[in-house]
Design a protein around this motif. Structure first.
Motif, PDB file in Angstrom:
ATOM      1  N   ALA A  68     -12.120   8.491  10.151  1.00  0.00           N
ATOM      2  CA  ALA A  68     -11.492   8.606   8.828  1.00  0.00           C
ATOM      3  C   ALA A  68     -11.369   7.242   8.155  1.00  0.00           C
ATOM      4  CB  ALA A  68     -10.126   9.262   8.948  1.00  0.00           C
ATOM      5  N   ALA A  69     -10.961   6.230   8.925  1.00  0.00           N
ATOM      6  CA  ALA A  69     -10.808   4.881   8.375  1.00  0.00           C
ATOM      7  C   ALA A  69     -12.165   4.302   7.970  1.00  0.00           C
ATOM      8  CB  ALA A  69     -10.122   3.969   9.388  1.00  0.00           C
ATOM      9  N   LEU A 116      -9.354  -1.623   6.391  1.00  0.00           N
ATOM     10  CA  LEU A 116      -9.686  -0.308   6.932  1.00  0.00           C
ATOM     11  C   LEU A 116     -10.622  -0.423   8.139  1.00  0.00           C
ATOM     12  CD1 LEU A 116     -10.189   1.691   3.615  1.00  0.00           C
ATOM     13  CD2 LEU A 116      -8.494   2.197   5.392  1.00  0.00           C
ATOM     14  N   LEU A 117     -11.514  -1.395   8.083  1.00  0.00           N
ATOM     15  CA  LEU A 117     -12.402  -1.639   9.218  1.00  0.00           C
ATOM     16  C   LEU A 117     -11.591  -1.994  10.450  1.00  0.00           C
ATOM     17  CD1 LEU A 117     -15.625  -3.707   8.400  1.00  0.00           C
ATOM     18  CD2 LEU A 117     -15.228  -2.375  10.451  1.00  0.00           C
ATOM     19  N   ASP A 118     -10.626  -2.875  10.269  1.00  0.00           N
ATOM     20  CA  ASP A 118      -9.747  -3.266  11.387  1.00  0.00           C
ATOM     21  C   ASP A 118      -8.943  -2.068  11.894  1.00  0.00           C
ATOM     22  OD1 ASP A 118     -10.648  -5.861  11.224  1.00  0.00           O
ATOM     23  OD2 ASP A 118      -8.947  -6.587  10.043  1.00  0.00           O
ATOM     24  N   ALA A 119      -8.477  -1.246  10.947  1.00  0.00           N
ATOM     25  CA  ALA A 119      -7.694  -0.064  11.335  1.00  0.00           C
ATOM     26  C   ALA A 119      -8.549   0.903  12.150  1.00  0.00           C
ATOM     27  CB  ALA A 119      -7.145   0.631  10.097  1.00  0.00           C
ATOM     28  N   GLY A 120      -9.809   1.056  11.756  1.00  0.00           N
ATOM     29  CA  GLY A 120     -10.715   1.905  12.511  1.00  0.00           C
ATOM     30  C   GLY A 120     -10.979   1.372  13.903  1.00  0.00           C
ATOM     31  N   ILE A 131     -21.246  -2.827   4.491  1.00  0.00           N
ATOM     32  CA  ILE A 131     -21.870  -1.502   4.571  1.00  0.00           C
ATOM     33  C   ILE A 131     -22.690  -1.370   5.853  1.00  0.00           C
ATOM     34  CG2 ILE A 131     -23.639  -0.016   3.518  1.00  0.00           C
ATOM     35  CD1 ILE A 131     -22.587  -1.074   0.778  1.00  0.00           C
ATOM     36  N   LYS A 132     -23.409  -2.406   6.222  1.00  0.00           N
ATOM     37  CA  LYS A 132     -24.209  -2.368   7.452  1.00  0.00           C
ATOM     38  C   LYS A 132     -23.322  -2.172   8.681  1.00  0.00           C
ATOM     39  CE  LYS A 132     -28.450  -4.929   6.424  1.00  0.00           C
ATOM     40  NZ  LYS A 132     -29.249  -6.134   6.707  1.00  0.00           N
ATOM     41  N   ILE A 133     -22.220  -2.897   8.730  1.00  0.00           N
ATOM     42  CA  ILE A 133     -21.294  -2.780   9.859  1.00  0.00           C
ATOM     43  C   ILE A 133     -20.726  -1.368   9.933  1.00  0.00           C
ATOM     44  CG2 ILE A 133     -19.057  -3.542  10.773  1.00  0.00           C
ATOM     45  CD1 ILE A 133     -19.704  -6.325   9.544  1.00  0.00           C
ATOM     46  N   LEU A 134     -20.269  -0.858   8.787  1.00  0.00           N
ATOM     47  CA  LEU A 134     -19.656   0.469   8.754  1.00  0.00           C
ATOM     48  C   LEU A 134     -20.677   1.566   9.087  1.00  0.00           C
ATOM     49  CD1 LEU A 134     -17.486  -0.117   5.601  1.00  0.00           C
ATOM     50  CD2 LEU A 134     -16.578   0.591   7.829  1.00  0.00           C
ATOM     51  N   ALA A 135     -21.890   1.425   8.584  1.00  0.00           N
ATOM     52  CA  ALA A 135     -22.929   2.425   8.851  1.00  0.00           C
ATOM     53  C   ALA A 135     -23.224   2.508  10.345  1.00  0.00           C
ATOM     54  CB  ALA A 135     -24.195   2.091   8.076  1.00  0.00           C
ATOM     55  N   LYS A 136     -23.271   1.362  11.005  1.00  0.00           N
ATOM     56  CA  LYS A 136     -23.533   1.358  12.450  1.00  0.00           C
ATOM     57  C   LYS A 136     -22.379   1.993  13.220  1.00  0.00           C
ATOM     58  CE  LYS A 136     -24.886  -1.510  16.370  1.00  0.00           C
ATOM     59  NZ  LYS A 136     -24.041  -0.730  17.285  1.00  0.00           N
TER      60      LYS A 136
END
Length: 368
Positions: free
Chosen positions: A166-167, A148-152, A181-186
């Motif tokens: 959304a991703a 999902l991170l890659d898709a985003g 979580i740190k990567i996504l939060a940023k």
């Protein structure tokens, strides 16, 4: 009838082979610290590596409930059997897939099972990956979260901001490992969608703190100061060079750090306590997860969960995982945190972080 007879014969043979593996598996599971049982485990390991690849699910099951040393022995044996099976194209993929999907099996064993599928049938692993997004194993969740991170990232590169958000948000909802979580939060913050990290992790942010009791000669760790005997939030006690009384403290730190230095200043050779009430909507199993580089003890409802008389060896998120049974309604959490005599700059921390979650690391929110 002959094909059926052959199938039954093959099944019976497989059952016999699996049964014959129980003895070496048991010998490996008996291995203990300081080399106890190593000699028998070595012989059992050699026997196990000669097993028919079809019995791999049974060998994987041997990891269920095994101690960390035995897990390592069994993981290594599985690796040898799998290497030979993959080369000969005899890996029992369907059996291993069934083992993976059975969440009653241990997380460590299921991770090994998924790795085997990835090696032998990468396309199958790709198809399985989305189903692991809400898996009880945080390590297995890493795969779909990464996807999902890659898709985003890909959506963002195509200037599809809403799709990227959304991703990332879907990934954040399922992510349980700090690095992801740190990567996504940023990424979400950069897209003006900040994440409530204390809520996501389940940090307890509001406490009553009391200090300073003494810890001269590090004797405070074993001394029962008044908060261990009673919680009287209006009480004042004789402390080290000052009265000890309760004060309100709310953490402003994204990772829930409770810093005694803030209300009580930079003190040494002292002991402090933190008290919080956690309201559970039901009686349930949970975990108290703590990060602390000071000497500490933790009680829940008067029961001592664990203690660590060690100082300034480093701290990290979820450093200690303490199983607990929450009762319905109010649960009293008491943390004792001791500061020693060292004066180097890297020893000034007098703090801890504590969160309440389930075994997957999913936050449990207090009802109040």
């Amino acid at each position: 009838m002959k094909p059926l007879l052959f199938a039954l014969a093959g099944f019976s043979l497989l059952q016999a082979q699996a049964a014959s593996l129980q003895a070496p598996i048991d010998q490996i599971r008996a291995v203990a610290k300081e080399g106890e049982g190593n000699e028998k485990a070595t012989a059992a390991w050699k026997q196990l590596t000669q097993a028919d690849p079809a019995t791999l699910p049974e060998v994987l099951a041997g990891m269920n409930g095994a101690n960390p040393l035995a897990e390592n022995w069994l993981r290594a044996a599985i690796g040898v059997i799998a290497d030979q099976a993959i080369e000969a194209k005899k890996l029992p993929v369907k059996g291993i897939e069934a083992f993976l999907h059975n969440t009653k099996n241990s997380p460590a064993a299921r991770v090994v099972a998924f790795d085997l599928i990835q090696r032998a049938e990468p396309e199958m692993a790709e198809k399985i990956t989305p189903s692991l997004l809400e898996d009880p194993s945080s390590e297995l969740r890493r795969h779909p979260v990464a996807r999902l991170l890659d898709a985003g990232d890909e959506a963002l590169a195509q200037d599809k901001k809403e799709a990227a958000i959304a991703a990332y948000q879907q990934a954040m909802n399922s992510a349980r490992d700090e690095d992801q979580i740190k990567i996504l939060a940023k990424k979400l913050k950069d897209l003006e969608k900040p994440v409530d990290l204390p809520k996501h992790f389940g940090f307890v942010m509001n406490w009553k703190l009391i200090a300073p009791f003494t810890n001269v000669e590090r004797k405070g760790f074993d001394t029962e100061f008044p908060p261990e005997k009673e919680i009287k939030l209006d009480a004042i006690y004789p402390g080290k060079n000052a009265d000890a009384k309760w004060t309100d403290f709310t953490s402003k730190d994204e990772y829930g750090m409770i810093d005694f230095n803030k209300p009580f200043t930079l003190l040494k050779e002292v002991t402090g306590y933190a008290y919080a009430e956690f309201d559970s909507t039901e009686e349930r199993d949970a975990q108290i997860r703590l990060g602390c580089k000071n000497g500490w003890k933790v009680w829940v409802n008067g029961e001592l969960l664990f203690a660590r008389d060690e100082y300034h060896r480093g701290a990290k998120l979820d450093q200690y995982k303490l199983p607990v049974r929450l009762k319905k309604g109010k649960n009293a959490i008491l943390v004792k945190c001791c500061q020693n005599e060292q004066t180097e700059q890297w020893t000034v921390e007098w703090q801890f972080q504590l969160r309440v979650c389930d075994a997957t690391g999913t936050a449990i929110a207090s009802a109040k």
